[in-house]
Motif scaffolding. Structure first.
Motif, PDB file in Angstrom:
ATOM      1  N   LEU A 167       0.871  -1.169   0.000  1.00  0.00           N
ATOM      2  CA  LEU A 167       0.000   0.000   0.000  1.00  0.00           C
ATOM      3  C   LEU A 167       0.911   1.223   0.000  1.00  0.00           C
ATOM      4  CD1 LEU A 167      -2.908   1.073   0.139  1.00  0.00           C
ATOM      5  CD2 LEU A 167      -2.729   1.009   2.637  1.00  0.00           C
ATOM      6  N   SER A 168       1.009   1.875  -1.154  1.00  0.00           N
ATOM      7  CA  SER A 168       1.913   3.001  -1.325  1.00  0.00           C
ATOM      8  C   SER A 168       1.162   4.302  -1.070  1.00  0.00           C
ATOM      9  CB  SER A 168       2.497   3.004  -2.739  1.00  0.00           C
ATOM     10  OG  SER A 168       3.472   4.012  -2.904  1.00  0.00           O
ATOM     11  N   VAL A 169       1.693   5.120  -0.173  1.00  0.00           N
ATOM     12  CA  VAL A 169       0.986   6.304   0.315  1.00  0.00           C
ATOM     13  C   VAL A 169       1.852   7.542   0.120  1.00  0.00           C
ATOM     14  CG1 VAL A 169      -0.174   7.339   2.317  1.00  0.00           C
ATOM     15  CG2 VAL A 169      -0.094   4.843   2.076  1.00  0.00           C
ATOM     16  N   ASP A 170       1.213   8.634  -0.247  1.00  0.00           N
ATOM     17  CA  ASP A 170       1.878   9.943  -0.285  1.00  0.00           C
ATOM     18  C   ASP A 170       1.392  10.785   0.882  1.00  0.00           C
ATOM     19  OD1 ASP A 170       3.568   9.685  -2.376  1.00  0.00           O
ATOM     20  OD2 ASP A 170       2.477  10.934  -3.772  1.00  0.00           O
ATOM     21  N   ILE A 171       2.338  11.407   1.583  1.00  0.00           N
ATOM     22  CA  ILE A 171       2.035  12.357   2.659  1.00  0.00           C
ATOM     23  C   ILE A 171       2.297  13.752   2.103  1.00  0.00           C
ATOM     24  CG2 ILE A 171       2.502  13.029   5.043  1.00  0.00           C
ATOM     25  CD1 ILE A 171       3.997  10.306   5.327  1.00  0.00           C
ATOM     26  N   SER A 172       1.250  14.570   2.009  1.00  0.00           N
ATOM     27  CA  SER A 172       1.390  15.871   1.352  1.00  0.00           C
ATOM     28  C   SER A 172       1.343  17.051   2.311  1.00  0.00           C
ATOM     29  CB  SER A 172       0.296  16.044   0.289  1.00  0.00           C
ATOM     30  OG  SER A 172       0.431  15.067  -0.718  1.00  0.00           O
ATOM     31  N   ASP A 173       0.947  16.829   3.552  1.00  0.00           N
ATOM     32  CA  ASP A 173       0.897  17.910   4.536  1.00  0.00           C
ATOM     33  C   ASP A 173       1.735  17.507   5.737  1.00  0.00           C
ATOM     34  OD1 ASP A 173       0.258  19.749   6.565  1.00  0.00           O
ATOM     35  OD2 ASP A 173      -1.760  20.061   5.779  1.00  0.00           O
ATOM     36  N   TRP A 174       2.835  18.221   5.942  1.00  0.00           N
ATOM     37  CA  TRP A 174       3.755  17.912   7.029  1.00  0.00           C
ATOM     38  C   TRP A 174       3.675  18.938   8.159  1.00  0.00           C
ATOM     39  CZ3 TRP A 174       7.516  13.909   7.449  1.00  0.00           C
ATOM     40  CH2 TRP A 174       7.426  12.957   6.434  1.00  0.00           C
ATOM     41  N   ASP A 175       2.665  19.798   8.123  1.00  0.00           N
ATOM     42  CA  ASP A 175       2.593  20.893   9.094  1.00  0.00           C
ATOM     43  C   ASP A 175       1.330  20.884   9.949  1.00  0.00           C
ATOM     44  OD1 ASP A 175       5.044  22.271   8.189  1.00  0.00           O
ATOM     45  OD2 ASP A 175       3.914  22.541   6.341  1.00  0.00           O
ATOM     46  N   THR A 176       0.379  19.994   9.671  1.00  0.00           N
ATOM     47  CA  THR A 176      -0.873  19.946  10.416  1.00  0.00           C
ATOM     48  C   THR A 176      -0.818  18.829  11.453  1.00  0.00           C
ATOM     49  OG1 THR A 176      -2.096  20.782   8.513  1.00  0.00           O
ATOM     50  CG2 THR A 176      -3.376  19.676  10.221  1.00  0.00           C
ATOM     51  N   PRO A 177      -1.258  19.057  12.676  1.00  0.00           N
ATOM     52  CA  PRO A 177      -1.249  18.006  13.698  1.00  0.00           C
ATOM     53  C   PRO A 177      -2.080  16.797  13.269  1.00  0.00           C
ATOM     54  CG  PRO A 177      -1.568  20.144  14.726  1.00  0.00           C
ATOM     55  CD  PRO A 177      -1.669  20.361  13.237  1.00  0.00           C
ATOM     56  N   GLY A 178      -1.610  15.605  13.604  1.00  0.00           N
ATOM     57  CA  GLY A 178      -2.306  14.375  13.252  1.00  0.00           C
ATOM     58  C   GLY A 178      -3.350  13.993  14.273  1.00  0.00           C
ATOM     59  N   ILE A 179      -3.962  12.821  14.060  1.00  0.00           N
ATOM     60  CA  ILE A 179      -5.068  12.394  14.913  1.00  0.00           C
ATOM     61  C   ILE A 179      -4.614  11.471  16.043  1.00  0.00           C
ATOM     62  CG2 ILE A 179      -6.712  12.619  13.023  1.00  0.00           C
ATOM     63  CD1 ILE A 179      -6.643   9.581  12.683  1.00  0.00           C
ATOM     64  N   ARG A 180      -3.399  10.941  15.962  1.00  0.00           N
ATOM     65  CA  ARG A 180      -2.944  10.007  16.996  1.00  0.00           C
ATOM     66  C   ARG A 180      -2.036  10.679  18.006  1.00  0.00           C
ATOM     67  NH1 ARG A 180      -0.594   3.826  16.410  1.00  0.00           N
ATOM     68  NH2 ARG A 180       0.066   3.622  18.593  1.00  0.00           N
ATOM     69  N   TYR A 181      -1.043  11.427  17.532  1.00  0.00           N
ATOM     70  CA  TYR A 181      -0.078  12.053  18.436  1.00  0.00           C
ATOM     71  C   TYR A 181      -0.301  13.545  18.599  1.00  0.00           C
ATOM     72  CZ  TYR A 181       2.404   7.654  17.778  1.00  0.00           C
ATOM     73  OH  TYR A 181       2.741   6.325  17.726  1.00  0.00           O
ATOM     74  N   GLY A 182      -1.162  14.119  17.760  1.00  0.00           N
ATOM     75  CA  GLY A 182      -1.428  15.554  17.864  1.00  0.00           C
ATOM     76  C   GLY A 182      -0.255  16.407  17.454  1.00  0.00           C
ATOM     77  N   LYS A 183       0.632  15.840  16.618  1.00  0.00           N
ATOM     78  CA  LYS A 183       1.819  16.581  16.171  1.00  0.00           C
ATOM     79  C   LYS A 183       1.870  16.588  14.654  1.00  0.00           C
ATOM     80  CE  LYS A 183       4.875  13.976  18.238  1.00  0.00           C
ATOM     81  NZ  LYS A 183       6.192  13.487  18.756  1.00  0.00           N
ATOM     82  N   PRO A 184       2.445  17.625  14.057  1.00  0.00           N
ATOM     83  CA  PRO A 184       2.683  17.585  12.609  1.00  0.00           C
ATOM     84  C   PRO A 184       3.756  16.556  12.287  1.00  0.00           C
ATOM     85  CG  PRO A 184       3.658  19.549  13.554  1.00  0.00           C
ATOM     86  CD  PRO A 184       2.875  18.909  14.646  1.00  0.00           C
ATOM     87  N   ALA A 185       3.780  16.107  11.047  1.00  0.00           N
ATOM     88  CA  ALA A 185       4.713  15.057  10.656  1.00  0.00           C
ATOM     89  C   ALA A 185       6.166  15.461  10.884  1.00  0.00           C
ATOM     90  CB  ALA A 185       4.485  14.691   9.192  1.00  0.00           C
ATOM     91  N   ARG A 186       6.488  16.730  10.659  1.00  0.00           N
ATOM     92  CA  ARG A 186       7.870  17.195  10.813  1.00  0.00           C
ATOM     93  C   ARG A 186       8.386  16.992  12.231  1.00  0.00           C
ATOM     94  NH1 ARG A 186       9.177  20.912   6.457  1.00  0.00           N
ATOM     95  NH2 ARG A 186       7.277  21.571   5.375  1.00  0.00           N
ATOM     96  N   GLU A 187       7.490  16.942  13.213  1.00  0.00           N
ATOM     97  CA  GLU A 187       7.889  16.842  14.614  1.00  0.00           C
ATOM     98  C   GLU A 187       7.808  15.425  15.154  1.00  0.00           C
ATOM     99  OE1 GLU A 187       5.633  19.642  16.888  1.00  0.00           O
ATOM    100  OE2 GLU A 187       6.137  21.330  15.561  1.00  0.00           O
TER     101      GLU A 187
END
Length: 576
Positions: free
Chosen positions: A387-407
């Motif tokens: 399952l190949s996935v693209d992550i296009s937003d690295w600045d919005t907090p996620g739903i599991r850790y509440g952090k953006p991808a960059r962090e």
């Protein structure tokens, strides 16, 4: 004058560089291509080291999944000219149609399945609606909260752009953000998510607030025509039948070498030497710190935009000071992560857009398209799908850790993406994904620093077309008579960072080189985007309106803006 067979140094071995080398070698030029990292650039695939056992290949990975929309014309032409044993149409024969597209929603509430293969052949509005899954008179088919009024206004936005003249597109829409063009301020959250943000973050990795309407509108127009079967082929969406390098890049490099092209992997351009306004050489840095100088009659700079900046103060700006404008161009991250699954999970025969995912995810299940037994070919024998996935937003907090991808750490990125995939694909009693399926994962190694100590960096970011950026993008010809620019950041008919744009820009660079050399060889064909004759008169009218400083004849305020003005008028009246 016939072809001089001169020497050409192509700096960069991505899609642009390999395209330029192909066109030039076919015209008798002696070409050397230099690539520091890997053939194919951002389009290449790689592998998970040490993951293959028992004679199987290592698990395949990608910087992001590849897709070939119906509006691509120049790139498919190149694919057909790359020979592959048993394929009369070359690498183009390795393309497979992706027939469906799923717009996934949280909890699978309001998801939309589109049969893109039927849409291309639709001959009536009813057939079109059946293919798309939209229901006329019911805007909520795209999700809760989206009204017919909003859907109709979004259709108006698309119609305004499609009937805008070239003068308005470059003069007005280039400096207007997609956010402002679609009147996102004051609109409902569902309208913003579905019509405004979703089309930019998940497709071109750009924020609607800063990306130009010239880019987003043009892409949606081209994609829409391809969706309707008005592109290069009837298929609106195609993907490769194997990892990108296996199916395309490796045969391409082999073909170039058969044409006599000298391919040098592991060599980077350290500086250009310039004398009398022309480039006289390229100083190279190679394996184990070796340094050499390459001289040629002509130079094609096909480096990614993020690598050009370092070369500016090392000869590039001396060749053409105007190229300094490239530093005004912005990049963002669109990064691939692969999840290796122990059972086939095709989800849908095509792409999935996760409209509610804060990280703007898109995915494709790859094994269903590949001409092999995945379990027997890759990994340790237990992996059945990727399952190949693209992550296009690295600045919005996620739903599991509440952090953006960059962090996040790399492990947290994987866990967060998996959680967002499950949120979009799993509904009550319908668990498409579960932990028991997951064998392993692999995140693009171009992203470094997620596990510390410093901030995360991406060695291969993607150009985003911000408002006004067209003026900063280089043309194919430069002030130096023997230096030419190619890459998805250079100006070309496809005003977007795509493989098609990279291919087109290289063709333009080759044509500029032929002109500068006085070579009467046939120029490389640069395919224009589809332009329906039915809209020609409307564009002519708009061109006249634009020259008069008047608005587009169909351009008007959004219904919610009118409602707000009405409320203001009432309030003023009551106060008076």
């Amino acid at each position: 004058m016939v072809s001089s067979g001169g020497r050409v140094a192509v700096l960069g071995g991505g899609v642009a560089g390999l395209t330029a080398a192909t066109e030039l070698a076919e015209r008798g030029y002696r070409v050397t291509v230099l690539e520091p990292t890997g053939w194919g650039g951002k389009a290449r695939s790689s592998a998970v080291p040490g993951s293959g056992t028992g004679g199987r290949l290592d698990l395949p990975s990608e910087h992001g999944f590849r897709f070939f929309p119906g509006f691509y014309r120049s790139l498919p032409d190149t694919l057909r000219r790359i020979p592959v044993a048993g394929r009369p149409d070359g690498v183009a024969g390795n393309l497979r149609e992706a027939t469906h597209m799923l717009t996934a929603r949280s909890g699978r509430v309001g998801e939309l399945l589109t049969d893109v293969s039927l849409a291309a052949g639709a001959r009536s509005p009813l057939e079109f609606f059946r293919a798309t899954g939209l229901r006329p008179g019911n805007g909520t088919a795209l999700g809760p909260g989206l009204t017919d009024e909003e859907l109709l206004y979004y259709a108006n936005r698309l119609l305004v752009y499609m009937t805008s003249s070239d003068e308005r597109r470059l003069g007005q829409w280039e400096s207007t953000s997609w956010w402002d063009f679609t009147r996102a301020d004051g609109a409902s959250e569902e309208y913003r998510r579905t019509c405004v943000v979703g089309n930019t973050r998940t497709v071109v990795a750009a924020r609607a607030e800063v990306c130009s309407t010239h880019t987003v509108g043009g892409f949606l127009e081209a994609f829409g025509y391809g969706f309707l079967g008005l592109g290069e082929v009837q298929a609106a969406d195609r993907v490769l039948n194997a990892p990108t390098s296996t199916a395309w890049i490796d045969p391409w490099v082999a073909h170039l070498e058969a044409l006599g092209v000298r391919t040098e992997l592991g060599w980077a351009v350290d500086r250009l030497t310039v004398a009398g306004g022309a480039v006289t050489g390229a100083v190279l840095r190679g394996p184990r710190g070796r340094r050499e100088e390459l001289t040629a009659d002509h130079y094609v700079c096909a480096l990614p935009v993020d690598r050009i900046g370092a070369l500016l103060e090392r000869g590039l700006a001396a060749a053409d000071p105007e190229l300094k404008s490239v530093t005004e161009l912005r990049t963002d991250w669109m990064v691939g992560i692969q999840f290796y699954l122990t059972e086939p999970v095709p989800v849908v025969r095509g792409h999935v857009q996760y409209l509610d995912s804060p990280w703007a995810l898109t995915s494709i299940s790859q094994a269903q398209f590949w001409d092999c037994d995945f379990r027997a070919t890759y990994g340790d024998g237990t992996v059945a799908d990727c399952l190949s996935v693209d992550i296009s937003d690295w600045d919005t907090p996620g739903i599991r850790y509440g952090k953006p991808a960059r962090e996040c750490t790399r492990a947290e990125v994987a866990a967060e993406v998996w959680a967002q995939l499950c949120d979009g694909l799993n509904g009550p009693g319908r668990p498409t994904l579960h932990r028991g399926l997951l064998h392993s994962w692999h995140l693009d190694p171009a992203v470094r620093g997620l596990d510390g100590p410093g901030p995360a960096v991406n060695d291969e970011p993607l150009l985003i077309n911000t408002t006004g950026s067209w003026a900063a993008r280089p043309a194919a010809a430069t002030a130096a008579p023997n230096l030419f620019m190619a890459g998805d950041h250079a100006r070309c008919p496809v005003n977007l960072a795509t493989m098609e744009g990279a291919n087109q820009s290289a063709r333009l660079a080759v044509n500029a080189l032929l002109a500068a050399a006085g070579d009467d060889a046939a120029p490389a064909e640069v395919h224009e985007l589809h332009r329906p004759a039915e809209l020609r008169r409307l564009k002519e009218v708009d061109a006249e309106l634009y020259r008069q400083g008047r608005a587009h004849i169909l351009d008007g305020p959004a219904p919610w803006e009118e409602a707000g003005r009405a409320r203001d008028r009432v309030a003023v009246h009551e106060y008076a």
